[in-house]
Write an enzyme that holds these catalytic residues in place. Structure first.
Site, PDB file in Angstrom:
ATOM      1  N   ASN A  98      -7.819  -3.634  14.604  1.00  0.00           N
ATOM      2  CA  ASN A  98      -9.190  -4.002  14.210  1.00  0.00           C
ATOM      3  C   ASN A  98      -9.185  -5.126  13.172  1.00  0.00           C
ATOM      4  O   ASN A  98     -10.194  -5.414  12.562  1.00  0.00           O
ATOM      5  CB  ASN A  98      -9.939  -2.768  13.674  1.00  0.00           C
ATOM      6  N   GLU A 121     -10.022  -2.215   5.652  1.00  0.00           N
ATOM      7  CA  GLU A 121     -10.612  -2.027   6.981  1.00  0.00           C
ATOM      8  C   GLU A 121     -11.836  -2.946   7.140  1.00  0.00           C
ATOM      9  O   GLU A 121     -12.358  -3.462   6.149  1.00  0.00           O
ATOM     10  CB  GLU A 121     -11.025  -0.559   7.149  1.00  0.00           C
ATOM     11  N   HIS A 126      -7.356  -5.155  10.372  1.00  0.00           N
ATOM     12  CA  HIS A 126      -7.083  -4.761   8.989  1.00  0.00           C
ATOM     13  C   HIS A 126      -5.770  -5.357   8.490  1.00  0.00           C
ATOM     14  O   HIS A 126      -4.836  -5.582   9.255  1.00  0.00           O
ATOM     15  CB  HIS A 126      -7.146  -3.233   8.803  1.00  0.00           C
ATOM     16  N   ASP A 178       0.815  -1.220   0.000  1.00  0.00           N
ATOM     17  CA  ASP A 178       0.000   0.000   0.000  1.00  0.00           C
ATOM     18  C   ASP A 178       0.851   1.273   0.000  1.00  0.00           C
ATOM     19  O   ASP A 178       2.079   1.222   0.204  1.00  0.00           O
ATOM     20  CB  ASP A 178      -0.973  -0.005   1.193  1.00  0.00           C
TER      21      ASP A 178
HETATM   22  C1  F6R Z   1       1.443  -1.679   6.361  1.00  0.00           C
HETATM   23  C2  F6R Z   1       0.037  -2.031   6.424  1.00  0.00           C
HETATM   24  C3  F6R Z   1      -0.737  -2.113   7.696  1.00  0.00           C
HETATM   25  C4  F6R Z   1       0.057  -2.612   8.927  1.00  0.00           C
HETATM   26  C5  F6R Z   1      -0.831  -2.664  10.159  1.00  0.00           C
HETATM   27  C6  F6R Z   1      -0.054  -3.045  11.403  1.00  0.00           C
HETATM   28  O1  F6R Z   1       1.913  -1.631   5.035  1.00  0.00           O
HETATM   29  O2  F6R Z   1      -0.531  -2.219   5.394  1.00  0.00           O
HETATM   30  O3  F6R Z   1      -1.861  -2.929   7.481  1.00  0.00           O
HETATM   31  O4  F6R Z   1       0.584  -3.866   8.641  1.00  0.00           O
HETATM   32  O5  F6R Z   1      -1.432  -1.419  10.371  1.00  0.00           O
HETATM   33  O6  F6R Z   1       0.843  -2.029  11.693  1.00  0.00           O
HETATM   34  P1  F6R Z   1       1.923  -2.148  12.874  1.00  0.00           P
HETATM   35  O7  F6R Z   1       2.928  -3.158  12.417  1.00  0.00           O
HETATM   36  O8  F6R Z   1       2.517  -0.768  12.949  1.00  0.00           O
HETATM   37  O9  F6R Z   1       1.191  -2.564  14.098  1.00  0.00           O
END
Ligand code: F6R
Length: 243
Positions: free
Chosen positions: A136, A143, A138, A67
């Site tokens: 959550n 989401e 995701h 992303d």
């Molecule tokens: C990152 C991404 C997000 C993270 C998720 C967890 O490219 O797409 O989905 O993997 O938000 O983030 P952390 O590792 O910071 O808890």
């Protein structure tokens, strides 16, 4: 699904890095799907260390990131392009033209999503996709409530995400309102998936995602339907599993 239990963050990073490096050693021209966020930082550090020791060669590896924020330039230190260069690409011998992220500066969403979907297909698909998990559930920017049937698409960030990101920007107007992300369908098409989780604050969602019902309300729960998923998590993130 395979679950590897790590002692702590450092151990999780090393175990997960072992899986990525096995992939690179077994198939030097593999396509790695990469993620940003705080969880994979230690894993990337470990890969850099092994590269410096001469144990890993990235010269033929191709990468596609999950992303990118829409509207952020590569130079912006909050862009995922910047993150990937800081944490991995600038420290290993991967040719920059082998590294791919959605182009946050492309204003035409339809065009960019088509380009990125076709790019992934033209590389022959992702051999190993690395994922983190949000509180959550995701994955990428998918989401809760997002359809399982989407390829690369543009998402409107929720108010709570914009609010949470505010601290990283000079003003609220500078916070991106949209992002490009691989969809659940794109992620599920990866040949192998490696998901990393660390910390007690992830324990509840790890339990829900991998042992609860499969539902779009918990996007990561779809991974239960994939036939090659490895979860590497530390004890804290796995602490709710026995309940
Ligand atoms: C990152 C991404 C997000 C993270 C998720 C967890 O490219 O797409 O989905 O993997 O938000 O983030 P952390 O590792 O910071 O808890």
């Amino acid at each position: 699904m395979r679950i590897y239990k790590a002692k702590d963050y450092a151990d999780m990073s090393r175990k997960a890095a072992n899986i990525v490096s096995a992939q690179v050693i077994m198939k030097p021209n593999c396509v790695l799907g990469l993620a940003t966020g705080s969880t994979p930082i230690g894993l990337y550090k470990q890969l850099v260390e092994w590269f410096r020791k001469g144990d890993l060669d990235f010269s033929e590896v191709m990468t596609v990131n999950l992303d990118e924020y829409k509207g952020l330039s590569r130079e912006n230190d909050q862009s995922y392009y910047y993150f990937m260069h800081q944490n991995l690409f600038d420290h290993v011998n991967i040719p920059v033209e082998n590294t791919h992220l959605p182009n946050g500066m492309e204003p035409d969403s339809e065009k960019e999503c088509r380009r990125y979907t076709e790019l992934i297909q033209s590389l022959g698909g992702v051999d190993l996709q690395l994922l983190g998990i949000g509180h959550n559930g995701h994955i990428g920017f998918n989401e809760p409530g997002e359809s399982f049937d989407k390829q690369v698409h543009c998402v409107n960030l929720t108010e709570s995400t914009i609010e949470a990101n505010k601290r990283f920007f000079a003003s609220a107007e500078d916070v991106p309102k949209q992002a490009y992300t691989m969809g659940i369908k794109t992620i599920m098409q990866s040949k192998k998936i490696l998901i990393v989780a660390s910390g007690e604050d992830k324990a509840e969602i790890v339990q829900k995602a991998f042992f609860g019902p499969i539902t779009p309300q918990v996007p990561a729960s779809v991974l239960q339907l994939h036939n090659d998923v490895t979860l590497v998590a530390d004890e804290a993130a796995l602490s709710k599993l026995s309940e």
